[in-house]
Design a protein around this motif. Structure first.
Motif: not given
Length: 236
Positions: A103-107, A112-116
């Motif tokens: 999900v982080r790779t796609v979105h 950017p909160e997906l990194a956290d």
């Protein structure tokens, strides 16, 4: 416990009526690590109306047969914990790691909160896996030995209070990480532009949170007090 009151502890509420865990969680009340707190005090700490929360609990309460785990001896309870919560976590945590990375790779560009989120979940998994291993390889075998003994065994750690205190501290850390995940995911609500994998990830994280809260409750508020009491009984 037959009657719910504002002086009932959060742990007693869930042990007697496990279905009410979701009601407490909906109000942000910590029944696992904070299980010894009364409903009144827990509500006061969060500036909630305890009477209103009690009304909600009562409205959602039904006559429930006490769960089997609430009355198991300590050896049976550690078997239950391994067969249910531990087995679930060993299978689910790698799946969620892979899903979070996808999900982080796609979105990630748009969110950017997906990194956290991925970093927080990674820390949670890194804490939980050695914790589970320590229970399975060290603490739980000692609990089984204690359960089968006629006198208090001599353990390398001294009293079982010592490893239990470590487990309690680690449970607190897990609780903090889960609370952070809930905050980062906006209560596990995926954004409008999230794909099916995004929704699946957040559903999985929400399920992991609920299962871990119940898991910790069973250990903190049922298993560990029973182990301490049994050790004291055998030592007397």
């Amino acid at each position: 416990m037959t009657t719910l009151t504002t002086q009932s502890t959060l742990a007693d509420i869930v042990t007697a009526r496990p279905s009410l865990a979701r009601v407490l969680e909906a109000h942000g009340l910590d029944y696992c690590c904070g299980g010894a707190t009364t409903l009144q005090d827990a509500c006061d700490n969060l500036q909630l109306d305890a009477t209103a929360v009690l009304t909600d609990l009562t409205a959602n309460s039904s006559d429930e047969t006490p769960p089997e785990w609430a009355t198991m001896n300590v050896a049976a309870l550690v078997d239950h914990l391994e067969a249910t919560h531990h087995r679930y976590l060993w299978a689910e945590m790698p799946r969620l790691s892979a899903l979070a990375d996808k999900v982080r790779t796609v979105h990630g560009d748009r969110h950017p909160e997906l990194a956290d989120i991925a970093a927080c979940y990674g820390t949670l998994r890194a804490d939980m896996e050695p914790h589970l291993a320590k229970e399975e390889r060290v603490l739980f075998p000692m609990i089984r030995e204690l359960s089968a003994a006629n006198t208090a065994p001599s353990f390398h750690c001294g009293s079982l209070n010592n490893p239990i205190s470590v487990m309690l501290t680690e449970h607190d850390t897990v609780g903090e990480l889960l609370a952070r995940l809930r905050e980062l995911t906006n209560g596990y609500q995926p954004p409008a532009d999230g794909c099916a994998s995004y929704a699946t990830l957040f559903t999985g994280l929400a399920e992991l949170e609920a299962d871990t809260h119940l898991h910790v409750h069973k250990e903190n508020n049922v298993l560990f007090p029973a182990v301490v009491a049994l050790e004291q009984q055998l030592a007397s």
